[in-house]
Scaffold this active site. Sequence first.
Site, PDB file in Angstrom:
ATOM      1  N   ASN A 101       0.835  -1.203   0.000  1.00  0.00           N
ATOM      2  CA  ASN A 101       0.000   0.000   0.000  1.00  0.00           C
ATOM      3  C   ASN A 101       0.878   1.265   0.000  1.00  0.00           C
ATOM      4  OD1 ASN A 101      -2.303   1.987   1.060  1.00  0.00           O
ATOM      5  ND2 ASN A 101      -3.245   0.127   0.262  1.00  0.00           N
ATOM      6  N   ARG A 102       0.315   2.390   0.458  1.00  0.00           N
ATOM      7  CA  ARG A 102       0.967   3.686   0.244  1.00  0.00           C
ATOM      8  C   ARG A 102       1.780   4.157   1.446  1.00  0.00           C
ATOM      9  NH1 ARG A 102      -3.747   3.298  -2.415  1.00  0.00           N
ATOM     10  NH2 ARG A 102      -3.493   3.630  -4.652  1.00  0.00           N
ATOM     11  N   HIS A 206      -1.806  -9.644  -3.630  1.00  0.00           N
ATOM     12  CA  HIS A 206      -2.572  -8.659  -4.405  1.00  0.00           C
ATOM     13  C   HIS A 206      -3.290  -9.354  -5.573  1.00  0.00           C
ATOM     14  CE1 HIS A 206      -3.303  -4.896  -6.664  1.00  0.00           C
ATOM     15  NE2 HIS A 206      -3.151  -4.300  -5.495  1.00  0.00           N
ATOM     16  N   ASP A 287     -11.507   1.517  -2.714  1.00  0.00           N
ATOM     17  CA  ASP A 287     -10.081   1.176  -2.596  1.00  0.00           C
ATOM     18  C   ASP A 287      -9.783   1.477  -1.139  1.00  0.00           C
ATOM     19  OD1 ASP A 287      -7.498   0.497  -2.863  1.00  0.00           O
ATOM     20  OD2 ASP A 287      -7.013   1.899  -4.475  1.00  0.00           O
ATOM     21  N   GLU A 369      -7.159  -7.917  -0.197  1.00  0.00           N
ATOM     22  CA  GLU A 369      -5.819  -7.956   0.394  1.00  0.00           C
ATOM     23  C   GLU A 369      -5.891  -8.085   1.910  1.00  0.00           C
ATOM     24  OE1 GLU A 369      -3.297  -4.583  -1.532  1.00  0.00           O
ATOM     25  OE2 GLU A 369      -5.366  -4.266  -2.104  1.00  0.00           O
TER      26      GLU A 369
END
Length: 413
Positions: A101-102, A206, A287, A369
Amino acid sequence: MRVQLLSLGASLLPLAAAQFTGNGNSTNATSTGPDEDGKYWIYGEGISAAFIPYGASISNLLIKDQYGIERDIVAGFDNASYYAIDRQHPHFGGVPGRYANRIKNSSFEIDGETYHIKPNENPTKDHPDGVDTLHGGPNGWDWRNFTVASRSNNSITFSFVDPDGEQGFPGEVVSYITYTLGNMTWDFKMVAISTTKKTPIMLSSHTYWNLDGFANNDTQSVLNHTFYLPYSGQRVGVDNILIPTGDILANQQGSVNDFWSAPKQIGTDFQKEELKNNCGFNCTGYDTCWLVNRQQDGPYDWRAEDGFVARLQSPWSGIQLDIYSDQEAFQMYSCNGQNGSMALKKTQGLFDNKDFPRTIPKYGCVVLEVEDWIDAINQPEWQRGSKQIYGPGDDPYVLQASYKFSINATKTS
Ligand SMILES: *[C@@H]1O[C@H](CO)[C@@H](O)[C@H](O)[C@H]1NC(C)=O
Ligand SMILES: *[C@@H]1O[C@H](CO)[C@@H](O)[C@H](O)[C@H]1NC(C)=O
Ligand SMILES: *[C@@H]1O[C@H](CO)[C@@H](O)[C@H](O)[C@H]1NC(C)=O
Ligand SMILES: *[C@@H]1O[C@H](CO)[C@@H](O)[C@H](O)[C@H]1NC(C)=O
Ligand SMILES: *[C@@H]1O[C@H](CO)[C@@H](O)[C@H](O)[C@H]1NC(C)=O
Ligand SMILES: *[C@@H]1O[C@H](CO)[C@@H](O)[C@H](O)[C@H]1NC(C)=O
Ligand SMILES: *[C@@H]1O[C@H](CO)[C@@H](O)[C@H](O)[C@H]1NC(C)=O
Ligand SMILES: *[C@@H]1O[C@H](CO)[C@@H](O)[C@H](O)[C@H]1NC(C)=O
Ligand SMILES: *[C@@H]1O[C@H](CO)[C@@H](O)[C@H](O)[C@H]1NC(C)=O
Ligand SMILES: *[C@@H]1O[C@H](CO)[C@@H](O)[C@H](O)[C@H]1NC(C)=O
Ligand SMILES: *[C@@H]1O[C@H](CO)[C@@H](O)[C@H](O)[C@H]1NC(C)=O
Ligand SMILES: *[C@@H]1O[C@H](CO)[C@@H](O)[C@H](O)[C@H]1NC(C)=O
C-alpha cells in the site's frame, strides 16, 4: 542468514530444473518444473493453481462452478515472461513488498532518523516521480523474480533477498512465501526477517478476483458479487490521493462502506452520491482499508470455523470464497482503474460474443488484500510499531491466510 538462504536455494534449484517436464495440462499432476508458459502448477482436491517467480505471483486458479464447469477466477497473463514486459503493471497476483500500500510523502522515521524512499505514484510538476510510494516503490517486490526454493504436488515455496538500501529502505530483508492447496483451499504463509537494520515490513497478496472467470454471460463486472466483512465496522480515513489521515472512521449501518452489518452486492451503492470520491479524487467505488476488529469478543483462533474475515460470492457461478487470516486489516479495491486495456487469459471469458470483449473492463474484478493497518509507520499514535517495524533478532514478520472455496448458489439481493 543470507548465506544459508542462498546455499539452500542453490542446492534446490538444479533439482527443480532436472525435473522439468514442461506440461501445461492442469490435470496432469506429475510435472515438477514450469510448464511451457513458465508457470508452476500445484494441485489440491477440486482446485489447482499456477504460480510464477515474478513477484511470487499467482497466475491461474482453477475451480469448478455450480454447473461443474472449470473457471479460472484470478486475473493474470498467459505467459510468465509477459509479466516483466507489461508496462501497466497492475500488480497481478503478486506479493507487494517490502511495504504494501501507500507510504505518505515517501518517507518515514525510525528511532529519530528520517528515511526517504523512491516515490512512484501521483506525479506533479514539482515531483515528476510522484508524491508517495505505492507497494514498495518502482522496483518493489512484485517487480522482481523470486527463487523457487521448494516444490511439491500441493505446495510451492519462493525465497527472496531484498538488499540493504533497495528503494531507499534500510537493511536487508530475507523472505519466504509458501502457497499450499488443500481440499478446496488455498493457504499462504509469508515470513520475512530483517537481518541488518530496523525496517518497515508489511506484505499482502494482491490477487484480482472474478468468481465467474470473466465468463458471466449477463455481465462482465463484479458489481453483482456479494461481499461481507463481518468484523469491519471501522475503516482507515484517507485523503483524496488515498493517503491515511490518521483518522479511524465509522462505517455506519446502511452507509456505502458498511459491509459488516449484512452481506451486500459490491454494486449496491454505485448510484449513491456518497460513493463519489470514496476511492480518491473523482473516483467512484472502493479502494478501502477496513479494520478487522475481533479482540473484543475475547481470544480467537483465526482459523476457527465461521471466523472468516471476508466473504466474496457470485450467484452466477455459485462460487464462494471465505477468507480466514491472522491480519488485522483488509483492503478491497473494485478495479476502478481498469479500462479494458488488459487482455483476459485464454482460460477466461466468452468467445464468439462481441458484447463481451476479451479484456478486463472497469469494475470487472475485485482485489482482496489481507494486510495490517496501512501506512501505520507514519501514524505513531496508532501504536502499531511492533506489527510493522522489524530489526535483527526480532521475531519474524508472519502473515497467514486460508482461502476456502465452496459452492453457494444462494441468490442474494
Ligand atoms: C504428465 O506429463 C508428463 C510429462 O509431459 C507425461 O510424461 C505424462 O504421461 C503425463 N501424465 C498424464 C496422466 O497425462
Ligand atoms: C489433460 O490430461 C488429462 C489426463 O491425462 C486428459 O484427459 C486431458 O485430455 C488433458 N487435457 C488437455 C487440454 O490436454
Ligand atoms: C512464453 O514465453 C517464452 C519466452 O518469451 C517463450 O519461449 C514461450 O514459447 C512462450 N510460451 C508460449 C506457449 O507461447
Ligand atoms: C497431486 O494432488 C492431486 C490432488 O490432491 C492428486 O489427485 C494427485 O494424485 C497428486 N499427484 C501426485 C503425483 O501425487
Ligand atoms: C524474470 O523472469 C522472467 C521469466 O519468467 C524473465 O522474462 C524476466 O526477464 C525476469 N526478470 C528479471 C527482472 O529478472
Ligand atoms: C516530504 O519529504 C520531503 C523530502 O523528500 C521533505 O523535505 C518534506 O518536509 C516532507 N514533507 C512532509 C509534510 O513531511
Ligand atoms: C473434501 O471436503 C469434502 C467436504 O468437506 C469432503 O466431503 C471430502 O471427503 C473431502 N475430501 C478429502 C479427500 O478429504
Ligand atoms: C449463460 O450461462 C449460464 C450458466 O453457464 C447458462 O445456463 C445459460 O444458458 C447461458 N445463457 C446464454 C444466453 O448463453
Ligand atoms: C446486478 O447489479 C446491478 C447494479 O448494482 C443491479 O442493478 C442488478 O439488480 C443486479 N442484478 C442482480 C441479479 O442482482
Ligand atoms: C472528473 O470526472 C469527470 C467525469 O468522469 C470528468 O469529466 C472530469 O474531467 C474529471 N476531472 C478531473 C480533474 O479529472
Ligand atoms: C487505460 O489505462 C492505462 C493505464 O492507466 C492507460 O495507459 C491507457 O491509456 C488507458 N486506455 C484508455 C483507452 O483509456
Ligand atoms: C451463501 O451466501 C449467502 C449470502 O452471502 C449467505 O447468507 C449464506 O450463509 C451462504 N451459505 C453458506 C453455506 O455459506
